[in-house]
Design an enzyme around this catalytic site. Sequence first.
Site, mmCIF file in Angstrom:
data_model
loop_
_atom_site.group_PDB
_atom_site.id
_atom_site.type_symbol
_atom_site.label_atom_id
_atom_site.label_comp_id
_atom_site.label_asym_id
_atom_site.label_seq_id
_atom_site.Cartn_x
_atom_site.Cartn_y
_atom_site.Cartn_z
ATOM 1 N N SER A 427 4.363 -38.104 -3.557
ATOM 2 C CA SER A 427 4.476 -37.008 -4.509
ATOM 3 C C SER A 427 5.884 -36.434 -4.624
ATOM 4 C CB SER A 427 3.486 -35.904 -4.157
ATOM 5 O OG SER A 427 3.658 -35.503 -2.821
ATOM 6 N N HIS A 455 -1.260 -38.753 -7.955
ATOM 7 C CA HIS A 455 -0.259 -38.985 -8.996
ATOM 8 C C HIS A 455 -0.356 -40.386 -9.591
ATOM 9 C CE1 HIS A 455 1.836 -35.212 -8.230
ATOM 10 N NE2 HIS A 455 1.617 -35.450 -6.951
ATOM 11 N N LYS A 485 -4.332 -33.129 -11.996
ATOM 12 C CA LYS A 485 -3.026 -33.569 -12.480
ATOM 13 C C LYS A 485 -3.203 -34.221 -13.852
ATOM 14 C CE LYS A 485 -1.144 -32.908 -8.078
ATOM 15 N NZ LYS A 485 -1.212 -33.246 -6.685
HETATM 16 C C1 PLP Z 1 -1.532 -32.428 -5.574
HETATM 17 C C2 PLP Z 1 -1.873 -33.365 -4.490
HETATM 18 C C3 PLP Z 1 -3.040 -33.208 -3.719
HETATM 19 C C4 PLP Z 1 -3.912 -31.988 -3.812
HETATM 20 O O1 PLP Z 1 -4.629 -31.931 -4.979
HETATM 21 P P1 PLP Z 1 -5.089 -30.503 -5.573
HETATM 22 O O2 PLP Z 1 -6.130 -30.870 -6.559
HETATM 23 O O3 PLP Z 1 -3.892 -29.908 -6.184
HETATM 24 O O4 PLP Z 1 -5.622 -29.708 -4.440
HETATM 25 C C5 PLP Z 1 -3.342 -34.181 -2.806
HETATM 26 N N1 PLP Z 1 -2.539 -35.246 -2.639
HETATM 27 C C6 PLP Z 1 -1.405 -35.424 -3.335
HETATM 28 C C7 PLP Z 1 -0.563 -36.632 -3.107
HETATM 29 C C8 PLP Z 1 -1.032 -34.474 -4.271
HETATM 30 O O5 PLP Z 1 0.116 -34.610 -4.938
#
Ligand code: PLP
Length: 653
Positions: A427, A455, A485
Site C-alpha cells: 500500500s 489495492h 477502495k
Molecule cells: C486499506 C487497507 C486495509 C484496511 O481496509 P479498510 O477497509 O480501510 O479497513 C487492509 N489492507 C491494506 C493493504 C489496505 O491498504
Amino acid sequence: MSDPLYSIKMRAAQAGTHISGAERMVPASAASRTAAALVDRALNHAKGVPDFIQVKIEASGEPLRLPALSVMTHVTRTAAEGRALAVDLLASAGIAHAEAIMVRFAESHGMRGAMLLDADTLERLEPDPARGVRATYMDDADSLAKNTLSGKNHYAEAIVLATKVQYAPGIIGEICVSDDPDYVTGYVATRSLGYRRITVIKEKGDPAGGRIFLYRGPRSQVPETIHFLEQRRVVVTDVPLLSEPVAACRFRGLEADLALMENAGLSRFCRTLEAPAGPVARLDGREVAVLSSNDYLDLARDPRVTAAAAEAARRWGAGSGGSRLTTGTQPPHVALERHLAAFKGTEAALTYATGYMANVGAITALVRKGDVILSDELNHASIIDGCRLSGADILVYRHNDMVDFERKLAACREFRRRLAVSDAVFSMDGDSLDLPRFLAVCRRYDAFSMIDEAHATGVLGATGRGLTEEAGCDHPDILMGTLSKALGSEGGFICASRVLIDYLRNTSRPFIFSTAAGAPAVAAADAALTVLEAEPERVARLRDNVALFTVELARYGIRVRTASAIVPIPVGDERQATALAELLLERGFLIPAIRYPTVAKGAARLRVALMASHTPETLRAAAAAIAEGLGLAQRREHPCHILADGSQSRDPF
Ligand SMILES: *Cc1c(COP(=O)(O)O)cnc(C)c1O
C-alpha cells in the site's frame, strides 16, 4: 523572526573558584536588561563577592520547544529513606543498578558537569571525566514570555534542566543530589516518572553530590547525546509553579509525546474535505485536485451506487441492529457474499465491517500459539496487528524476497500450522507480490497462503479481479479484500473455500463480536461490483492514467516504479516531505506525505493514488508541480526511461 533569540550566560568566580552561574534565552530586545540582571545576581551571591564575572551573549536560532516533565514531591524524613526511594523509582523505570549508581556520587566531587554513566555497565562515557558533561543552552519559555528575568528560581531551573536532559537521545534517567552541604533535597527524573523531588536524600553537612545522567544505547551515539546536552537550544514550556498532585500528572506524559512528534515533523491531523470522494474536492473553501483517494474507479459517488445505498437505507434501515450471528444478517449481506465469491471465483465469501477487521479476523482465527506466520516486512498494519493478536510466532521476511521467504518457511516444519501472508499490492510502495512463486513455496511446505487485495481488487487484471487475474495463476487459500477502495463503499471480505469460510464464521472474533455493516454500505458495494463487471473499461482508463503520469514524471527525470495505481515519490526526510506536500496543496494538489511510522524513518514519500477519472491536464500539471517542488523544473520531450535499478522502460503495470 522579527526579534531573534539570544543566549546569555554569566559565570562568576573568586580567586579562580567558581561561585555562581546562570543562563537565559531572551529576545534581542531584552538582551541588555538580562545581562545587567545577571551581573547583579553575580554581585549579590551568598557565596561571596566575585573578582571575575564573564557574560557571554550568543545568537541562539530557533530553539526546540519541550514540555516540562511532570513534577511530584515525595516527602522523606531521613537520607536512608530518600535514597531507598530513589533506588525504587529508578528500578520502576527499568534501571536495575540504581544502588550501585548512587555510590558513584563519591567520584563526582568537584566536577563542573554531570557524570554520564552507561545505565547497564556503569562505565563512564564522558570524554573529559574531570569536567563531565554540562547541560546548557536552555530556559523556561514562560520567563521568556513574561520577561521575569531577575530573581533566581532554583526550582524552575532544575525542572528546565531535568526536562532537557530527559529528551537527549539515549538518556533514560537522571539522579541529582545537591553538592551544597546544607541542602538535602534531590531528585530523580525519567521521561515516564517525570521529575520526582525527594525532600531528604542526604545527611545535612555531607558535601557529596552532583548529577548523574544515565545512558542506554550504542557507544557510537554518545557524541550525539553530548552534543544535544551541550549545544541544542531548548526552551521548556509549562514549567509548573509548584509540585502538582499525582492526579494532575497523567496528561503531561501525553503532552510530552505529542510535542516530540510535533518537533520531529510527525504529528498528524485530519483534513476536512468538503466533497464526496472523487478527483476534485473543496478544502477550506478552495478547489483542489485530489491525487490521493483510494476511490480508484469513481464508484463512491456513482449514481447507481449511491441509489442502491439510499434504497437499502429506506428498505432495510441505516444500521443492522446486531452482529451477523444474531440479528444483523439481512438479504443485502447474503447477496453481497454470493456476488463476491462469484466475482473472485471462490466457493464462498464472508464480509466484515472493515478491511482491517477482515485481516485481524482471518489471521487470529486460523493461527494461535504453537503456529507460525510468515509475513512480508512491508505488510499493511492490519496484517501486522492480526499477527500480533494471534499469539502465533511471527517470522518477518525481506520485502518480496521469495528466497528469504522460502528459507524461513523451510525451518518451520515442526509448527502445528503455517500461514504465509502478504499484501497483493503493497500500500505504500505500489509494487505487487510475486504470486506464482509465493504459492509454489506455500505448497511445498504445506502453509496456508493469504493475500490482501485491498489495492488489487478493481485495479489489477483486465477486468479488475485482482492479482490472480493479473498473474494468471491459482488462488491462494485466503483472498482478503476491501469494499472501501475501488468498490467505493466500506467493509472488508474474505473469499475462500467453503470449509474455510465456515470455520471463520464460527471462530472469527471480529466477525462474531461486532455489529454487522449497515445495509446501505453493503448494498452500495454490491452495486459497485455490478458496475465494475459491466464496465471493465474503468480499469483500463485507470491503467492508462498510471502510464501517462509515470511517463510525465519521467520527463522531469523523476523515476518511479509501480505495479498498481499507487505511485510513491521518494523524498526521504520527514520534514521535507511535509513541506513538499504543503507546497503542492498551495498549488492546488492534495497529495499527502507518508511518514514514519507508516513507513520506515527517513523513507518519507509523497504517495499519489490515481483515479480513472483524472484528466490528462490534471496529471500533467501535478507532475509539473511535483517536479518544481523537488527542484527539477526542466521538462524534456523524451522521458527518462532508465530506472533507478538500471532497467529499461517498462509497462507501468
Ligand atoms: C486499506 C487497507 C486495509 C484496511 O481496509 P479498510 O477497509 O480501510 O479497513 C487492509 N489492507 C491494506 C493493504 C489496505 O491498504
